[in-house]
Motif scaffolding. Structure first.
Motif, PDB file in Angstrom:
ATOM      1  N   PHE A  60      34.242  19.560  35.282  1.00 38.26           N
ATOM      2  CA  PHE A  60      34.728  18.752  34.169  1.00 38.26           C
ATOM      3  C   PHE A  60      35.635  19.637  33.318  1.00 38.26           C
ATOM      4  CE2 PHE A  60      30.403  17.583  35.350  1.00 38.26           C
ATOM      5  CZ  PHE A  60      30.536  16.230  35.624  1.00 38.26           C
ATOM      6  N   PHE A  61      36.818  19.146  32.977  1.00 43.49           N
ATOM      7  CA  PHE A  61      37.754  19.977  32.230  1.00 43.49           C
ATOM      8  C   PHE A  61      38.618  19.103  31.339  1.00 43.49           C
ATOM      9  CE2 PHE A  61      39.777  18.745  36.185  1.00 43.49           C
ATOM     10  CZ  PHE A  61      41.085  18.437  35.833  1.00 43.49           C
ATOM     11  N   SER A  62      39.496  19.711  30.578  1.00 43.17           N
ATOM     12  CA  SER A  62      40.413  18.971  29.708  1.00 43.17           C
ATOM     13  C   SER A  62      41.787  19.615  29.750  1.00 43.17           C
ATOM     14  CB  SER A  62      39.886  18.910  28.269  1.00 43.17           C
ATOM     15  OG  SER A  62      39.593  20.212  27.787  1.00 43.17           O
ATOM     16  N   LEU A  63      42.782  18.824  29.354  1.00 43.86           N
ATOM     17  CA  LEU A  63      44.183  19.245  29.347  1.00 43.86           C
ATOM     18  C   LEU A  63      44.855  18.697  28.093  1.00 43.86           C
ATOM     19  CD1 LEU A  63      45.122  18.328  33.034  1.00 43.86           C
ATOM     20  CD2 LEU A  63      44.987  20.660  32.136  1.00 43.86           C
ATOM     21  N   PRO A  64      45.980  19.301  27.669  1.00 40.49           N
ATOM     22  CA  PRO A  64      46.713  18.732  26.536  1.00 40.49           C
ATOM     23  C   PRO A  64      47.312  17.371  26.906  1.00 40.49           C
ATOM     24  CG  PRO A  64      47.354  21.015  26.939  1.00 40.49           C
ATOM     25  CD  PRO A  64      46.546  20.586  28.114  1.00 40.49           C
ATOM     26  N   SER A  65      47.291  16.463  25.949  1.00 41.41           N
ATOM     27  CA  SER A  65      47.935  15.170  26.155  1.00 41.41           C
ATOM     28  C   SER A  65      49.450  15.350  26.210  1.00 41.41           C
ATOM     29  CB  SER A  65      47.564  14.211  25.025  1.00 41.41           C
ATOM     30  OG  SER A  65      48.337  13.032  25.085  1.00 41.41           O
ATOM     31  N   MET A 206      26.255  20.991  29.645  1.00 35.56           N
ATOM     32  CA  MET A 206      27.008  20.988  28.398  1.00 35.56           C
ATOM     33  C   MET A 206      27.278  19.575  27.899  1.00 35.56           C
ATOM     34  SD  MET A 206      29.691  24.093  29.232  1.00 35.56           S
ATOM     35  CE  MET A 206      30.618  23.816  27.705  1.00 35.56           C
ATOM     36  N   LEU A 207      27.616  18.672  28.804  1.00 38.95           N
ATOM     37  CA  LEU A 207      27.866  17.290  28.402  1.00 38.95           C
ATOM     38  C   LEU A 207      26.584  16.618  27.909  1.00 38.95           C
ATOM     39  CD1 LEU A 207      30.284  16.181  31.262  1.00 38.95           C
ATOM     40  CD2 LEU A 207      30.883  16.638  28.875  1.00 38.95           C
ATOM     41  N   ALA A 208      25.461  16.924  28.561  1.00 37.05           N
ATOM     42  CA  ALA A 208      24.187  16.384  28.096  1.00 37.05           C
ATOM     43  C   ALA A 208      23.863  16.883  26.697  1.00 37.05           C
ATOM     44  CB  ALA A 208      23.070  16.769  29.067  1.00 37.05           C
ATOM     45  N   LEU A 209      24.137  18.150  26.447  1.00 39.52           N
ATOM     46  CA  LEU A 209      23.881  18.734  25.131  1.00 39.52           C
ATOM     47  C   LEU A 209      24.724  18.046  24.060  1.00 39.52           C
ATOM     48  CD1 LEU A 209      22.642  20.918  23.305  1.00 39.52           C
ATOM     49  CD2 LEU A 209      24.457  22.476  24.066  1.00 39.52           C
ATOM     50  N   GLN A 299      39.918  22.010  14.649  1.00 40.53           N
ATOM     51  CA  GLN A 299      40.481  23.106  13.859  1.00 40.53           C
ATOM     52  C   GLN A 299      40.078  24.481  14.412  1.00 40.53           C
ATOM     53  OE1 GLN A 299      40.313  22.434   9.534  1.00 40.53           O
ATOM     54  NE2 GLN A 299      39.573  20.383   9.932  1.00 40.53           N
ATOM     55  N   ASN A 300      40.514  24.731  15.644  1.00 39.73           N
ATOM     56  CA  ASN A 300      40.304  26.028  16.296  1.00 39.73           C
ATOM     57  C   ASN A 300      38.853  26.272  16.689  1.00 39.73           C
ATOM     58  OD1 ASN A 300      41.611  28.293  17.366  1.00 39.73           O
ATOM     59  ND2 ASN A 300      41.034  29.575  15.635  1.00 39.73           N
ATOM     60  N   ALA A 301      38.106  25.196  16.890  1.00 37.08           N
ATOM     61  CA  ALA A 301      36.750  25.267  17.452  1.00 37.08           C
ATOM     62  C   ALA A 301      36.750  24.389  18.703  1.00 37.08           C
ATOM     63  CB  ALA A 301      35.715  24.776  16.447  1.00 37.08           C
ATOM     64  N   TYR A 302      36.346  24.948  19.830  1.00 37.17           N
ATOM     65  CA  TYR A 302      36.624  24.285  21.102  1.00 37.17           C
ATOM     66  C   TYR A 302      35.383  24.021  21.940  1.00 37.17           C
ATOM     67  CZ  TYR A 302      41.341  25.541  19.823  1.00 37.17           C
ATOM     68  OH  TYR A 302      42.522  25.664  19.149  1.00 37.17           O
ATOM     69  N   PHE A 303      35.503  22.975  22.758  1.00 35.84           N
ATOM     70  CA  PHE A 303      34.479  22.620  23.742  1.00 35.84           C
ATOM     71  C   PHE A 303      35.176  22.383  25.074  1.00 35.84           C
ATOM     72  CE2 PHE A 303      32.205  19.439  26.224  1.00 35.84           C
ATOM     73  CZ  PHE A 303      30.920  19.948  26.256  1.00 35.84           C
ATOM     74  N   ASP A 304      34.869  23.215  26.050  1.00 34.49           N
ATOM     75  CA  ASP A 304      35.444  23.075  27.383  1.00 34.49           C
ATOM     76  C   ASP A 304      34.354  23.302  28.422  1.00 34.49           C
ATOM     77  OD1 ASP A 304      38.574  22.835  27.538  1.00 34.49           O
ATOM     78  OD2 ASP A 304      38.179  24.161  25.847  1.00 34.49           O
ATOM     79  N   PRO A 305      33.994  22.271  29.201  1.00 37.07           N
ATOM     80  CA  PRO A 305      32.958  22.452  30.221  1.00 37.07           C
ATOM     81  C   PRO A 305      33.348  23.444  31.309  1.00 37.07           C
ATOM     82  CG  PRO A 305      33.313  20.129  29.753  1.00 37.07           C
ATOM     83  CD  PRO A 305      34.419  20.879  29.092  1.00 37.07           C
ATOM     84  N   TYR A 306      34.657  23.696  31.451  1.00 38.69           N
ATOM     85  CA  TYR A 306      35.083  24.696  32.435  1.00 38.69           C
ATOM     86  C   TYR A 306      36.402  25.310  31.987  1.00 38.69           C
ATOM     87  CZ  TYR A 306      36.588  27.002  36.674  1.00 38.69           C
ATOM     88  OH  TYR A 306      37.008  27.952  37.570  1.00 38.69           O
TER      89      TYR A 306
END
Length: 537
Positions: A60-65, A206-209, A299-306
């Motif tokens: 599971f990951f994320s990218l900029p829109s 992480m997603l469950a948390l 604001q510069n606090a991040y969540f990334d599962p991978y």
């Protein structure tokens, strides 16, 4: 309009490395395979580190829109490996013994759980063809997903899709009472690494948390991705957060008044401009009547599962983060993180360890007696449902999320009311530290009309009893030095009680020792029996 953006195949080429070889719709960027600049890190995120050592994984990951600057989109990648000799049609550039590919879906909204099962089925079908030139199954998947998921779906439907197959039960079974400790850790905005060899285990944990925080998974992660930062230009990011709570307390934004002086501790909670200033800058504008979701990952606090290895240096510059990684270099950089949660697979069982690296953070995260009772209450319901032949509501994922929501409501009401009798029930050091976080100050700056119906105080604030010893030991035995601490505690407890109440001390000691060996008596019946035994003497 559907939230599904692209179906993408990323492969590992023995000369060119990770690359995009297919996309529907076709990518129109200037990079290899039409890769747009905003998604330059897609190939490294879609394929797990050490791909040759894995037969399969889910990331599971994320990218900029690409259309909304400052926001992110969400991806899920299903990785598989196949022996090249099994291919019916073998391309000329396949010169090694195996082929590694990932099939990815990228969406505007977090559909992690809702997409996982469907993506796994399609990926399996794609590989079973043994001919990667046959892409009809991929085109059909895009069309089906495009029709199935609609951006106009109700919020309830979106919540259900985001949470689908994300098991909070598993989180509590794995971490037991420490699941609540991880929950409180997220509130403190520290740097946390989830590390292991399996990206799916890390990501689902992480997603469950995060799903235990009201509205956070489905509405509070749009500004949470570390990929929004340019890894080539980390100097422009904010300075890294300090390792101790004391210096982090007074991180105040004075951009509107350069001559302002740092407030004293006793003044910081009454200066509304501190919270309201951050509130104006905070990108989350839609909250419920209790102020949820909290602004934990903004604001510069991040969540990334991978995250792939290219982001390791970026993490030194962020204010806080909760990230997952499979590359061992992340775990070696302990100076970056406050806490490392490790998953170790011995081939039959996955073991998890929570390693607190920052001095005094153990004290902030120490679960109170009331916390342990609450965590045990959840555990007993979860374990009872797991043993039951019929799955009911109590002990299920939604039931757990409801309990955690009530816990958080009680916590915020207690922190705001600041009653001397109630705050210690959640841990005075913890509440004090949380009050100085950005997410709490932003929450405090607003008026939440329905919070008046929530009474301050912990739900499990009964008088101390013998069963609390069992809970304390159960919590200790699953710690880093569990066994030795429990043995020492059992002996010490027996001696101390024995010195005070004579024969009863040895009996309690024996009960504790027997419980540790089997934990068969650690239930409500055991509590009643132990208290009855004490009452006789």
């Amino acid at each position: 309009m559907s939230p599904i953006l692209n179906v993408v195949v990323v492969s590992f080429h023995h000369k060119r490395g990770c690359e995009v070889e297919y996309s529907n719709p076709k990518l129109d960027g200037k990079g290899e395979g039409g890769l747009p600049e905003e998604w330059a890190h897609l190939p490294s995120l879609a394929l797990p580190d050490g791909v040759h050592n894995l037969k399969q994984d889910v990331i599971f990951f994320s990218l900029p829109s690409r259309t909304e600057p400052g926001k992110c989109v969400f991806g899920i990648s299903c990785y598989r490996q196949i022996d090249s000799t099994e291919l019916i049609s073998r391309p000329e550039d396949v010169t090694r013994c195996s082929v590694q590919k990932s099939v990815c879906v990228i969406s505007k909204i977090p559909l992690f759980g809702g997409l996982k099962a469907k993506l796994e089925v399609i990926t399996q079908a794609y590989f079973e063809q043994r001919d990667f030139g046959q892409i009809d199954v991929l085109n059909q998947m895009y069309d089906n997903l495009h029709d199935m998921f609609n951006e106009q779906m109700s919020s309830e439907q979106n919540v259900g899709l985001a949470y689908h197959e994300i098991s909070v039960q598993d989180l509590f079974i794995r971490f037991r009472h420490r699941a609540l400790m991880l929950f409180k850790l997220v509130l403190l905005e520290r740097k946390v690494l989830f590390f292991g060899s399996n990206g799916q285990t890390i990501g689902e944990t992480m997603l469950a948390l995060v799903s235990m925080f009201p509205n956070l998974l489905e509405e509070g992660l749009f500004y949470s991705s570390c990929t929004l930062q340019d890894v080539k230009d980390t100097e422009k990011t904010s300075k890294p957060s300090t390792s101790t709570a004391d210096t982090e307390k007074f991180e105040v934004d004075y951009s509107e008044n350069k001559e302002s002086k740092e407030p004293a501790v006793e003044e910081i909670f009454v200066q509304e401009d501190i919270g309201s200033g951050w509130l104006k800058k905070d990108p989350i504008k839609k909250r419920d009547s209790f102020g949820f979701p909290l602004s934990i990952f903004t604001q510069n606090a991040y969540f990334d599962p991978y995250l792939s290895i290219s982001f390791l240096d970026v993490l030194t510059t962020v204010r806080s983060c909760v990230v997952g990684a499979t590359n061992a270099l992340f775990a070696m950089k302990k100076g970056i993180f406050d806490v490392v949660v490790k998953f170790e697979d011995d081939g039959t069982t996955i073991h998890q360890h929570v390693e607190v690296l920052t001095p005094d953070l153990d004290r902030l995260l120490a679960l109170t007696t009331q916390d342990l009772r609450f965590a045990d209450f959840i555990l007993r319901h979860v374990e009872e449902q797991r043993r039951s032949s019929t799955a009911g509501y109590d002990g299920g994922d939604e039931w757990i999320r409801t309990q955690m929501r009530d816990y958080l409501l009680s916590l915020v009401a207690t922190a705001r009311a600041d009653l001397q009798t109630s705050v210690p029930q959640f841990g005075l050091p913890f509440v004090t530290a949380w009050r100085h976080t950005r997410n709490y100050r932003i929450w405090l700056a607003e008026t939440h009309k329905d919070l008046a119906s929530v009474a301050p105080g912990h739900f499990f604030s009964e008088q101390l009893g013998v069963y609390d010893m069992y809970l304390r030991l159960d919590h200790a035995v699953h710690g880093v030095e569990g066994a030795s601490k429990v043995l020492e505690a059992v002996n010490t407890t027996g001696k101390n009680i024995g010195n005070t109440i004579g024969e009863t001390g040895s009996r309690v000691k024996n009960k504790l020792a027997n419980w540790w060996r089997g934990r068969g008596t650690a239930n409500q019946d055991g509590e009643d029996a132990a208290e009855a035994q004490m009452d006789k003497h």
